[in-house]
Design a protein around this motif. Structure first.
Motif, PDB file in Angstrom:
ATOM      1  N   VAL A   7      21.311  25.569  73.203  1.00  0.00           N
ATOM      2  CA  VAL A   7      20.284  25.027  74.040  1.00  0.00           C
ATOM      3  C   VAL A   7      19.266  25.904  74.668  1.00  0.00           C
ATOM      4  CG1 VAL A   7      19.392  23.139  75.815  1.00  0.00           C
ATOM      5  CG2 VAL A   7      21.804  23.211  75.033  1.00  0.00           C
ATOM      6  N   GLY A  10      14.335  30.677  73.405  1.00  0.00           N
ATOM      7  CA  GLY A  10      13.586  31.645  73.769  1.00  0.00           C
ATOM      8  C   GLY A  10      14.346  33.032  73.283  1.00  0.00           C
ATOM      9  N   TYR A  43       8.546  28.050  79.600  1.00  0.00           N
ATOM     10  CA  TYR A  43       8.999  28.872  78.646  1.00  0.00           C
ATOM     11  C   TYR A  43       8.542  30.307  78.941  1.00  0.00           C
ATOM     12  CZ  TYR A  43       9.665  29.674  73.302  1.00  0.00           C
ATOM     13  OH  TYR A  43      10.107  30.036  72.300  1.00  0.00           O
ATOM     14  N   GLY A 215       4.982  36.411  87.075  1.00  0.00           N
ATOM     15  CA  GLY A 215       4.119  37.667  86.639  1.00  0.00           C
ATOM     16  C   GLY A 215       2.834  37.385  85.966  1.00  0.00           C
ATOM     17  N   TYR A 242       1.673  48.394  85.117  1.00  0.00           N
ATOM     18  CA  TYR A 242       2.196  48.941  83.730  1.00  0.00           C
ATOM     19  C   TYR A 242       1.372  48.382  82.625  1.00  0.00           C
ATOM     20  CZ  TYR A 242       3.852  43.940  83.470  1.00  0.00           C
ATOM     21  OH  TYR A 242       4.001  42.553  83.397  1.00  0.00           O
ATOM     22  N   ARG A 305       9.675  34.780  85.400  1.00  0.00           N
ATOM     23  CA  ARG A 305      10.791  35.333  84.886  1.00  0.00           C
ATOM     24  C   ARG A 305      11.972  34.822  85.680  1.00  0.00           C
ATOM     25  NH1 ARG A 305       7.069  39.519  87.133  1.00  0.00           N
ATOM     26  NH2 ARG A 305       6.406  41.161  85.735  1.00  0.00           N
ATOM     27  N   PRO A 306      13.008  34.677  84.724  1.00  0.00           N
ATOM     28  CA  PRO A 306      14.189  33.607  85.192  1.00  0.00           C
ATOM     29  C   PRO A 306      15.082  34.494  85.890  1.00  0.00           C
ATOM     30  CG  PRO A 306      14.378  34.054  82.898  1.00  0.00           C
ATOM     31  CD  PRO A 306      12.959  34.695  83.295  1.00  0.00           C
ATOM     32  N   HIS A 330      17.938  36.399  83.105  1.00  0.00           N
ATOM     33  CA  HIS A 330      17.664  37.806  82.675  1.00  0.00           C
ATOM     34  C   HIS A 330      16.437  38.402  83.408  1.00  0.00           C
ATOM     35  CE1 HIS A 330      19.994  35.673  79.648  1.00  0.00           C
ATOM     36  NE2 HIS A 330      20.514  36.959  79.404  1.00  0.00           N
ATOM     37  N   TYR A 335      14.204  40.692  77.022  1.00  0.00           N
ATOM     38  CA  TYR A 335      14.484  41.421  75.750  1.00  0.00           C
ATOM     39  C   TYR A 335      15.359  42.587  75.814  1.00  0.00           C
ATOM     40  CZ  TYR A 335      10.638  38.334  74.208  1.00  0.00           C
ATOM     41  OH  TYR A 335       9.917  37.209  73.844  1.00  0.00           O
TER      42      TYR A 335
HETATM   43  P1  FAD Z   1      13.146  31.384  77.831  1.00  0.00           P
HETATM   44  O1  FAD Z   1      12.326  32.175  77.044  1.00  0.00           O
HETATM   45  O2  FAD Z   1      12.277  30.616  78.981  1.00  0.00           O
HETATM   46  O3  FAD Z   1      13.585  29.986  77.052  1.00  0.00           O
HETATM   47  C1  FAD Z   1      14.114  28.795  77.424  1.00  0.00           C
HETATM   48  C2  FAD Z   1      14.403  28.101  76.500  1.00  0.00           C
HETATM   49  O4  FAD Z   1      15.205  27.048  77.013  1.00  0.00           O
HETATM   50  C3  FAD Z   1      13.220  27.322  75.949  1.00  0.00           C
HETATM   51  O5  FAD Z   1      13.091  27.176  74.485  1.00  0.00           O
HETATM   52  C4  FAD Z   1      13.091  26.069  76.701  1.00  0.00           C
HETATM   53  O6  FAD Z   1      12.289  25.138  76.110  1.00  0.00           O
HETATM   54  C5  FAD Z   1      14.500  25.574  76.654  1.00  0.00           C
HETATM   55  N1  FAD Z   1      14.891  24.543  77.612  1.00  0.00           N
HETATM   56  C6  FAD Z   1      15.005  24.708  79.078  1.00  0.00           C
HETATM   57  N2  FAD Z   1      15.594  23.785  79.556  1.00  0.00           N
HETATM   58  C7  FAD Z   1      15.544  22.704  78.700  1.00  0.00           C
HETATM   59  C8  FAD Z   1      16.129  21.414  78.433  1.00  0.00           C
HETATM   60  N3  FAD Z   1      16.508  20.716  79.581  1.00  0.00           N
HETATM   61  N4  FAD Z   1      16.178  20.852  77.312  1.00  0.00           N
HETATM   62  C9  FAD Z   1      15.801  21.473  76.165  1.00  0.00           C
HETATM   63  N5  FAD Z   1      15.535  22.752  76.320  1.00  0.00           N
HETATM   64  C10 FAD Z   1      15.483  23.443  77.458  1.00  0.00           C
HETATM   65  N6  FAD Z   1      11.524  41.300  79.393  1.00  0.00           N
HETATM   66  C11 FAD Z   1      11.802  42.369  78.663  1.00  0.00           C
HETATM   67  O7  FAD Z   1      12.973  42.878  78.253  1.00  0.00           O
HETATM   68  N7  FAD Z   1      10.733  43.692  78.645  1.00  0.00           N
HETATM   69  C12 FAD Z   1       9.638  43.183  79.265  1.00  0.00           C
HETATM   70  O8  FAD Z   1       8.848  43.926  79.106  1.00  0.00           O
HETATM   71  C13 FAD Z   1       9.353  41.995  79.727  1.00  0.00           C
HETATM   72  N8  FAD Z   1       8.130  41.599  80.381  1.00  0.00           N
HETATM   73  C14 FAD Z   1       7.857  40.645  81.147  1.00  0.00           C
HETATM   74  C15 FAD Z   1       6.632  40.370  81.449  1.00  0.00           C
HETATM   75  C16 FAD Z   1       6.301  39.191  82.126  1.00  0.00           C
HETATM   76  C17 FAD Z   1       4.953  38.994  82.607  1.00  0.00           C
HETATM   77  C18 FAD Z   1       7.400  38.215  82.128  1.00  0.00           C
HETATM   78  C19 FAD Z   1       7.161  36.817  82.735  1.00  0.00           C
HETATM   79  C20 FAD Z   1       8.475  38.307  81.669  1.00  0.00           C
HETATM   80  C21 FAD Z   1       8.920  39.519  80.946  1.00  0.00           C
HETATM   81  N9  FAD Z   1      10.133  39.899  80.598  1.00  0.00           N
HETATM   82  C22 FAD Z   1      10.253  41.183  79.986  1.00  0.00           C
HETATM   83  C23 FAD Z   1      11.352  39.171  81.014  1.00  0.00           C
HETATM   84  C24 FAD Z   1      11.692  38.094  79.731  1.00  0.00           C
HETATM   85  O9  FAD Z   1      10.523  37.470  79.143  1.00  0.00           O
HETATM   86  C25 FAD Z   1      12.614  37.107  80.151  1.00  0.00           C
HETATM   87  O10 FAD Z   1      13.720  37.650  80.658  1.00  0.00           O
HETATM   88  C26 FAD Z   1      13.022  36.368  78.623  1.00  0.00           C
HETATM   89  O11 FAD Z   1      11.824  35.663  78.183  1.00  0.00           O
HETATM   90  C27 FAD Z   1      13.951  35.131  78.967  1.00  0.00           C
HETATM   91  O12 FAD Z   1      14.405  34.575  77.934  1.00  0.00           O
HETATM   92  P2  FAD Z   1      15.351  33.041  77.964  1.00  0.00           P
HETATM   93  O13 FAD Z   1      15.306  32.884  76.340  1.00  0.00           O
HETATM   94  O14 FAD Z   1      16.466  33.098  78.727  1.00  0.00           O
HETATM   95  O15 FAD Z   1      14.204  31.989  78.548  1.00  0.00           O
END
Ligand code: FAD
Length: 358
Positions: A7, A10, A43, A215, A242, A305-306, A330, A335
Protein backbone atom coordinates in the motif's frame (compact mmCIF):
# COMPACT_ATOMS: atom_id res chain seq x y z
CA UNK A 1 3.31 -18.34 -4.72
CA UNK A 2 3.24 -15.70 -1.91
CA UNK A 3 0.74 -12.96 -2.59
CA UNK A 4 2.01 -9.53 -1.45
CA UNK A 5 0.09 -6.23 -1.52
CA UNK A 6 2.08 -3.01 -1.06
CA UNK A 7 0.00 0.00 0.00
CA UNK A 8 1.69 3.20 -1.22
CA UNK A 9 3.66 4.28 -4.28
CA UNK A 10 6.11 6.76 -2.80
CA UNK A 11 9.80 6.03 -2.62
CA UNK A 12 9.21 3.64 0.33
CA UNK A 13 6.51 1.53 -1.36
CA UNK A 14 8.19 1.42 -4.76
CA UNK A 15 11.59 0.45 -3.31
CA UNK A 16 10.00 -2.32 -1.23
CA UNK A 17 8.06 -3.62 -4.23
CA UNK A 18 11.19 -3.47 -6.40
CA UNK A 19 13.35 -5.46 -3.95
CA UNK A 20 10.56 -7.97 -3.24
CA UNK A 21 10.02 -8.42 -6.99
CA UNK A 22 13.61 -9.62 -7.38
CA UNK A 23 12.47 -12.80 -5.62
CA UNK A 24 10.76 -14.41 -8.59
CA UNK A 25 8.27 -16.41 -6.55
CA UNK A 26 6.58 -13.28 -5.11
CA UNK A 27 3.32 -12.09 -6.71
CA UNK A 28 3.05 -8.36 -6.01
CA UNK A 29 0.34 -5.71 -6.32
CA UNK A 30 0.86 -2.02 -5.47
CA UNK A 31 -2.29 -0.15 -4.39
CA UNK A 32 -2.04 3.62 -3.98
CA UNK A 33 -4.12 6.76 -3.91
CA UNK A 34 -1.26 8.70 -5.53
CA UNK A 35 1.21 7.51 -8.15
CA UNK A 36 4.35 9.06 -9.68
CA UNK A 37 3.19 11.96 -11.85
CA UNK A 38 0.73 13.23 -9.21
CA UNK A 39 1.25 16.27 -7.00
CA UNK A 40 -0.71 16.29 -3.74
CA UNK A 41 0.01 17.46 -0.21
CA UNK A 42 -0.63 13.89 1.03
CA UNK A 43 2.14 12.58 -1.26
CA UNK A 44 5.63 13.60 -0.14
CA UNK A 45 8.00 11.80 -2.49
CA UNK A 46 7.66 14.06 -5.59
CA UNK A 47 8.57 17.16 -3.53
CA UNK A 48 11.87 15.95 -2.07
CA UNK A 49 15.21 17.32 -3.32
CA UNK A 50 16.49 14.67 -2.98
CA UNK A 51 20.03 14.15 -1.79
CA UNK A 52 21.90 12.05 0.76
CA UNK A 53 23.17 14.04 3.73
CA UNK A 54 23.43 11.65 6.69
CA UNK A 55 21.14 12.62 9.57
CA UNK A 56 21.11 9.45 11.65
CA UNK A 57 23.13 8.83 14.76
CA UNK A 58 25.96 6.34 14.39
CA UNK A 59 23.81 3.75 16.20
CA UNK A 60 21.01 4.13 13.64
CA UNK A 61 23.22 4.61 10.62
CA UNK A 62 22.74 1.18 9.05
CA UNK A 63 19.83 2.31 6.79
CA UNK A 64 21.80 5.23 5.37
CA UNK A 65 25.03 3.25 5.06
CA UNK A 66 23.33 0.52 3.01
CA UNK A 67 21.39 3.03 0.90
CA UNK A 68 24.50 5.09 0.09
CA UNK A 69 26.15 2.01 -1.42
CA UNK A 70 23.20 1.44 -3.75
CA UNK A 71 22.53 5.09 -4.68
CA UNK A 72 26.20 5.60 -5.54
CA UNK A 73 26.13 2.50 -7.72
CA UNK A 74 23.01 3.75 -9.52
CA UNK A 75 24.58 7.21 -10.04
CA UNK A 76 27.69 5.69 -11.60
CA UNK A 77 26.25 2.74 -13.52
CA UNK A 78 22.59 3.50 -14.30
CA UNK A 79 22.18 7.04 -15.73
CA UNK A 80 18.50 6.50 -16.54
CA UNK A 81 17.73 6.60 -12.79
CA UNK A 82 18.26 10.39 -12.84
CA UNK A 83 20.82 10.25 -10.03
CA UNK A 84 24.16 12.03 -10.24
CA UNK A 85 27.18 12.54 -8.02
CA UNK A 86 27.64 16.04 -6.63
CA UNK A 87 29.96 17.61 -4.07
CA UNK A 88 28.26 18.70 -0.89
CA UNK A 89 29.31 21.32 1.68
CA UNK A 90 28.01 21.28 5.25
CA UNK A 91 28.70 24.43 7.29
CA UNK A 92 28.57 24.74 11.09
CA UNK A 93 27.74 28.27 12.21
CA UNK A 94 29.70 29.85 15.07
CA UNK A 95 26.46 30.66 16.86
CA UNK A 96 25.25 27.03 16.67
CA UNK A 97 28.36 25.47 18.15
CA UNK A 98 26.99 25.28 21.70
CA UNK A 99 23.83 23.50 20.53
CA UNK A 100 25.79 21.23 18.22
CA UNK A 101 28.18 20.25 20.99
CA UNK A 102 25.18 19.27 23.11
CA UNK A 103 23.98 16.89 20.39
CA UNK A 104 22.59 19.04 17.60
CA UNK A 105 19.14 19.84 16.31
CA UNK A 106 17.08 19.89 13.13
CA UNK A 107 19.22 17.62 10.98
CA UNK A 108 20.40 15.52 13.92
CA UNK A 109 23.95 14.31 13.36
CA UNK A 110 24.57 16.12 10.10
CA UNK A 111 26.30 19.15 11.63
CA UNK A 112 28.26 17.45 14.38
CA UNK A 113 32.01 17.94 14.51
CA UNK A 114 33.88 14.71 13.70
CA UNK A 115 30.69 13.07 12.39
CA UNK A 116 30.45 9.29 12.09
CA UNK A 117 29.93 9.63 8.35
CA UNK A 118 33.46 10.89 7.71
CA UNK A 119 34.37 7.24 7.19
CA UNK A 120 31.42 6.69 4.80
CA UNK A 121 32.60 9.04 2.05
CA UNK A 122 36.03 8.34 0.47
CA UNK A 123 36.58 12.03 -0.26
CA UNK A 124 35.37 13.49 3.07
CA UNK A 125 37.48 16.45 4.19
CA UNK A 126 37.22 19.31 6.65
CA UNK A 127 37.21 22.71 4.96
CA UNK A 128 40.10 25.09 5.62
CA UNK A 129 39.43 28.44 7.35
CA UNK A 130 39.94 30.20 3.96
CA UNK A 131 37.12 28.19 2.40
CA UNK A 132 34.53 29.17 5.03
CA UNK A 133 31.94 31.91 4.43
CA UNK A 134 31.64 34.59 7.11
CA UNK A 135 30.11 33.46 10.39
CA UNK A 136 30.99 29.79 9.91
CA UNK A 137 33.09 28.11 12.59
CA UNK A 138 33.88 25.07 10.45
CA UNK A 139 32.55 22.90 7.69
CA UNK A 140 33.15 19.76 5.69
CA UNK A 141 32.90 18.61 2.07
CA UNK A 142 32.20 15.21 0.54
CA UNK A 143 30.85 13.76 -2.69
CA UNK A 144 27.22 12.65 -2.38
CA UNK A 145 24.29 12.10 -4.75
CA UNK A 146 21.38 14.23 -5.87
CA UNK A 147 18.30 12.47 -7.23
CA UNK A 148 15.99 13.91 -9.86
CA UNK A 149 12.87 12.45 -8.28
CA UNK A 150 10.79 13.13 -11.41
CA UNK A 151 12.98 10.59 -13.24
CA UNK A 152 13.77 8.28 -10.33
CA UNK A 153 10.19 7.46 -9.24
CA UNK A 154 9.15 6.43 -12.79
CA UNK A 155 12.37 4.41 -13.04
CA UNK A 156 11.36 2.49 -9.91
CA UNK A 157 7.89 1.92 -11.43
CA UNK A 158 9.54 0.62 -14.61
CA UNK A 159 11.74 -1.83 -12.67
CA UNK A 160 8.69 -3.09 -10.79
CA UNK A 161 6.69 -3.57 -13.99
CA UNK A 162 9.61 -5.35 -15.66
CA UNK A 163 9.55 -7.80 -12.75
CA UNK A 164 5.79 -8.40 -13.04
CA UNK A 165 4.48 -6.07 -10.31
CA UNK A 166 0.93 -4.80 -11.02
CA UNK A 167 0.06 -1.21 -10.03
CA UNK A 168 -3.51 -0.18 -9.28
CA UNK A 169 -5.19 2.93 -7.91
CA UNK A 170 -7.12 2.50 -4.70
CA UNK A 171 -8.00 4.43 -1.56
CA UNK A 172 -8.17 2.33 1.57
CA UNK A 173 -10.14 3.28 4.66
CA UNK A 174 -8.70 0.42 6.71
CA UNK A 175 -5.40 -1.43 6.25
CA UNK A 176 -7.23 -4.80 6.40
CA UNK A 177 -8.91 -3.97 3.05
CA UNK A 178 -5.50 -4.39 1.39
CA UNK A 179 -5.58 -8.15 1.86
CA UNK A 180 -8.44 -8.33 -0.69
CA UNK A 181 -6.80 -6.04 -3.27
CA UNK A 182 -4.35 -8.42 -4.94
CA UNK A 183 -4.71 -8.31 -8.74
CA UNK A 184 -4.91 -12.11 -8.65
CA UNK A 185 -8.23 -12.03 -6.78
CA UNK A 186 -6.66 -14.18 -4.04
CA UNK A 187 -6.08 -13.15 -0.44
CA UNK A 188 -2.75 -11.49 0.37
CA UNK A 189 -0.29 -13.41 2.55
CA UNK A 190 1.45 -10.18 3.55
CA UNK A 191 0.53 -6.49 3.29
CA UNK A 192 3.27 -3.83 3.28
CA UNK A 193 2.18 -0.52 4.78
CA UNK A 194 4.13 2.37 3.21
CA UNK A 195 1.50 5.11 3.56
CA UNK A 196 3.87 7.81 4.87
CA UNK A 197 2.14 10.66 6.65
CA UNK A 198 -1.28 9.11 6.04
CA UNK A 199 -0.41 6.26 8.44
CA UNK A 200 -1.77 8.79 10.96
CA UNK A 201 -5.25 8.53 9.41
CA UNK A 202 -5.50 5.00 8.00
CA UNK A 203 -7.91 2.73 9.89
CA UNK A 204 -6.18 -0.11 11.73
CA UNK A 205 -2.98 1.95 11.97
CA UNK A 206 -4.02 5.47 13.09
CA UNK A 207 -0.53 6.18 14.37
CA UNK A 208 -0.80 9.38 16.41
CA UNK A 209 2.99 9.59 16.65
CA UNK A 210 3.08 10.50 12.96
CA UNK A 211 2.99 14.23 12.26
CA UNK A 212 4.01 16.45 9.35
CA UNK A 213 7.15 18.51 9.19
CA UNK A 214 6.28 21.10 6.58
CA UNK A 215 8.95 21.89 4.01
CA UNK A 216 8.68 24.76 1.56
CA UNK A 217 11.05 25.00 -1.40
CA UNK A 218 11.70 27.11 -4.49
CA UNK A 219 12.72 25.26 -7.66
CA UNK A 220 14.85 27.35 -10.04
CA UNK A 221 16.63 27.00 -13.38
CA UNK A 222 19.92 28.42 -12.02
CA UNK A 223 22.57 25.77 -11.39
CA UNK A 224 24.51 25.42 -8.14
CA UNK A 225 28.21 24.47 -8.42
CA UNK A 226 27.86 22.21 -5.35
CA UNK A 227 25.24 21.26 -2.74
CA UNK A 228 25.22 23.32 0.40
CA UNK A 229 23.60 23.42 3.81
CA UNK A 230 24.26 25.20 7.08
CA UNK A 231 23.40 24.46 10.69
CA UNK A 232 20.83 27.21 11.25
CA UNK A 233 19.48 30.57 10.09
CA UNK A 234 18.80 33.92 11.75
CA UNK A 235 15.25 34.09 10.36
CA UNK A 236 13.43 31.55 12.54
CA UNK A 237 14.04 28.27 14.37
CA UNK A 238 12.03 26.38 11.75
CA UNK A 239 13.79 27.91 8.73
CA UNK A 240 16.79 26.20 7.18
CA UNK A 241 19.12 26.77 4.26
CA UNK A 242 20.07 24.23 1.61
CA UNK A 243 20.69 23.99 -2.14
CA UNK A 244 20.96 21.06 -4.53
CA UNK A 245 20.91 20.74 -8.30
CA UNK A 246 19.05 17.69 -9.55
CA UNK A 247 20.46 15.55 -12.35
CA UNK A 248 19.40 15.81 -15.98
CA UNK A 249 17.67 19.20 -16.03
CA UNK A 250 15.58 18.58 -12.91
CA UNK A 251 16.21 22.13 -11.70
CA UNK A 252 17.84 23.35 -8.50
CA UNK A 253 15.95 23.01 -5.22
CA UNK A 254 16.34 25.87 -2.74
CA UNK A 255 15.22 25.13 0.80
CA UNK A 256 13.64 25.57 3.05
CA UNK A 257 11.56 25.21 6.14
CA UNK A 258 11.22 22.52 8.81
CA UNK A 259 7.97 23.27 10.64
CA UNK A 260 6.78 20.50 12.95
CA UNK A 261 3.03 19.90 13.12
CA UNK A 262 2.15 22.25 10.25
CA UNK A 263 -0.23 20.99 7.53
CA UNK A 264 -0.39 24.17 5.40
CA UNK A 265 -0.18 23.13 1.75
CA UNK A 266 0.23 26.57 0.15
CA UNK A 267 3.61 28.28 -0.30
CA UNK A 268 4.13 31.38 1.82
CA UNK A 269 5.59 34.20 -0.36
CA UNK A 270 7.51 35.69 2.59
CA UNK A 271 9.14 32.37 3.34
CA UNK A 272 9.97 31.98 -0.36
CA UNK A 273 11.71 35.35 -0.40
CA UNK A 274 13.71 34.49 2.72
CA UNK A 275 14.70 31.09 1.25
CA UNK A 276 16.09 32.77 -1.89
CA UNK A 277 17.85 35.52 0.06
CA UNK A 278 19.59 33.04 2.36
CA UNK A 279 20.85 30.99 -0.59
CA UNK A 280 22.19 34.04 -2.42
CA UNK A 281 24.02 35.16 0.71
CA UNK A 282 25.75 31.78 1.01
CA UNK A 283 26.33 31.24 -2.72
CA UNK A 284 26.29 34.57 -4.64
CA UNK A 285 27.58 32.89 -7.80
CA UNK A 286 24.27 31.01 -8.23
CA UNK A 287 22.71 34.14 -9.74
CA UNK A 288 25.96 35.50 -11.21
CA UNK A 289 26.12 38.17 -8.50
CA UNK A 290 22.67 39.55 -9.40
CA UNK A 291 21.08 38.82 -6.01
CA UNK A 292 17.59 37.36 -5.57
CA UNK A 293 16.38 39.02 -8.79
CA UNK A 294 18.75 36.74 -10.70
CA UNK A 295 16.77 33.61 -9.85
CA UNK A 296 14.77 32.08 -12.72
CA UNK A 297 11.90 30.40 -10.84
CA UNK A 298 10.27 27.21 -12.13
CA UNK A 299 7.84 26.79 -9.22
CA UNK A 300 7.19 27.11 -5.51
CA UNK A 301 6.30 23.91 -3.68
CA UNK A 302 5.38 22.53 -0.27
CA UNK A 303 5.78 18.98 1.01
CA UNK A 304 5.04 17.37 4.37
CA UNK A 305 7.80 15.16 5.73
CA UNK A 306 6.26 12.10 7.45
CA UNK A 307 7.89 12.45 10.89
CA UNK A 308 7.27 9.88 13.62
CA UNK A 309 7.90 10.50 17.31
CA UNK A 310 10.06 7.58 18.37
CA UNK A 311 11.49 7.04 14.89
CA UNK A 312 10.65 5.12 11.76
CA UNK A 313 8.35 2.09 12.18
CA UNK A 314 9.65 -1.04 10.50
CA UNK A 315 7.98 -4.03 12.11
CA UNK A 316 5.48 -6.79 11.52
CA UNK A 317 2.06 -6.92 13.11
CA UNK A 318 -0.94 -9.20 12.69
CA UNK A 319 -4.03 -7.08 12.00
CA UNK A 320 -7.25 -9.08 11.98
CA UNK A 321 -6.13 -12.22 10.13
CA UNK A 322 -3.41 -10.68 7.92
CA UNK A 323 0.28 -10.03 8.50
CA UNK A 324 1.22 -6.40 7.91
CA UNK A 325 4.81 -5.19 7.61
CA UNK A 326 5.02 -1.47 8.36
CA UNK A 327 7.59 0.87 6.81
CA UNK A 328 6.64 4.49 7.45
CA UNK A 329 7.74 7.61 9.32
CA UNK A 330 10.96 8.50 7.45
CA UNK A 331 10.67 12.26 8.00
CA UNK A 332 13.34 14.00 5.85
CA UNK A 333 15.40 10.92 4.97
CA UNK A 334 13.02 8.68 2.99
CA UNK A 335 15.28 8.54 -0.10
CA UNK A 336 18.59 8.32 1.69
CA UNK A 337 17.38 5.43 3.81
CA UNK A 338 15.16 3.79 1.17
CA UNK A 339 17.24 0.71 0.31
CA UNK A 340 18.26 -0.05 3.90
CA UNK A 341 14.65 0.14 5.08
CA UNK A 342 13.34 -1.89 2.14
CA UNK A 343 15.96 -4.59 2.82
CA UNK A 344 14.63 -4.84 6.39
CA UNK A 345 11.10 -5.17 4.99
CA UNK A 346 12.26 -8.05 2.76
CA UNK A 347 13.72 -9.75 5.86
CA UNK A 348 10.44 -9.32 7.80
CA UNK A 349 8.41 -10.66 4.87
CA UNK A 350 10.75 -13.67 4.86
CA UNK A 351 10.00 -14.22 8.56
CA UNK A 352 6.24 -14.03 7.96
CA UNK A 353 6.52 -16.53 5.11
CA UNK A 354 8.89 -18.76 7.10
CA UNK A 355 11.63 -18.40 4.52
CA UNK A 356 15.18 -19.38 5.45
CA UNK A 357 17.28 -16.33 6.46
CA UNK A 358 19.42 -14.85 3.61
P1 FAD B 1 4.86 9.18 0.36
O1 FAD B 1 5.77 9.60 -0.70
O2 FAD B 1 4.01 10.23 0.98
O3 FAD B 1 3.93 8.05 -0.24
C1 FAD B 1 2.81 7.56 0.46
C2 FAD B 1 1.99 6.69 -0.48
O4 FAD B 1 0.94 6.07 0.25
C3 FAD B 1 1.32 7.46 -1.62
O5 FAD B 1 1.31 6.71 -2.80
C4 FAD B 1 -0.11 7.63 -1.09
O6 FAD B 1 -1.06 7.84 -2.11
C5 FAD B 1 -0.29 6.27 -0.44
N1 FAD B 1 -1.39 6.25 0.54
C6 FAD B 1 -1.46 6.89 1.73
N2 FAD B 1 -2.63 6.59 2.34
C7 FAD B 1 -3.30 5.76 1.51
C8 FAD B 1 -4.57 5.10 1.58
N3 FAD B 1 -5.37 5.24 2.63
N4 FAD B 1 -4.95 4.33 0.54
C9 FAD B 1 -4.13 4.17 -0.52
N5 FAD B 1 -2.93 4.77 -0.65
C10 FAD B 1 -2.52 5.54 0.37
N6 FAD B 1 14.39 12.71 1.77
C11 FAD B 1 15.67 12.40 1.45
O7 FAD B 1 16.09 11.26 1.62
N7 FAD B 1 16.51 13.35 0.93
C12 FAD B 1 16.11 14.64 0.73
O8 FAD B 1 16.89 15.46 0.24
C13 FAD B 1 14.78 14.99 1.08
N8 FAD B 1 14.34 16.24 0.90
C14 FAD B 1 13.04 16.57 1.23
C15 FAD B 1 12.60 17.86 1.03
C16 FAD B 1 11.28 18.21 1.31
C17 FAD B 1 10.83 19.63 1.09
C18 FAD B 1 10.40 17.22 1.79
C19 FAD B 1 8.97 17.57 2.06
C20 FAD B 1 10.84 15.92 2.00
C21 FAD B 1 12.16 15.58 1.74
N9 FAD B 1 12.65 14.30 1.97
C22 FAD B 1 13.94 13.97 1.62
C23 FAD B 1 11.83 13.28 2.66
C24 FAD B 1 11.21 12.31 1.69
O9 FAD B 1 10.55 13.01 0.66
C25 FAD B 1 10.19 11.43 2.46
O10 FAD B 1 10.80 10.83 3.57
C26 FAD B 1 9.67 10.32 1.54
O11 FAD B 1 9.23 10.86 0.32
C27 FAD B 1 8.55 9.53 2.19
O12 FAD B 1 8.13 8.58 1.24
P2 FAD B 1 6.97 7.54 1.51
O13 FAD B 1 6.94 6.64 0.35
O14 FAD B 1 7.14 6.96 2.86
O15 FAD B 1 5.63 8.46 1.57
Amino acid sequence: MPNIVVVGAGVSGLTCAYLLSKQKENVITIIAKHMPGDYDIEYTSPIAGANLLPMSTEKNSSWERRTWKELRRLAVEVPETGIHLQKSRVYRREKDLDVLRKGGYNFDSLYLENPWYQSLFDDFRELSKEELPEGMASGCEFGSVCINVMLYLPWLVAQCRKNGVVLRRGVLKHISEASRRSHTGGKADVVINTTGLMASKLGGVMDQNVIPIRGQVVVVRNEAPYMLTKSGTDDADDEVCYVMTRAAGGGTVLGGTYSKGQWESQPDPNQAMRIMRRVVEMMPEITGGKGVEGFDIIRHAVGLRPYRNGGVRIEKEKIEDTWVVHNYGHAGWGYQGSYGCAQDVVTLVGEVLNRPKL
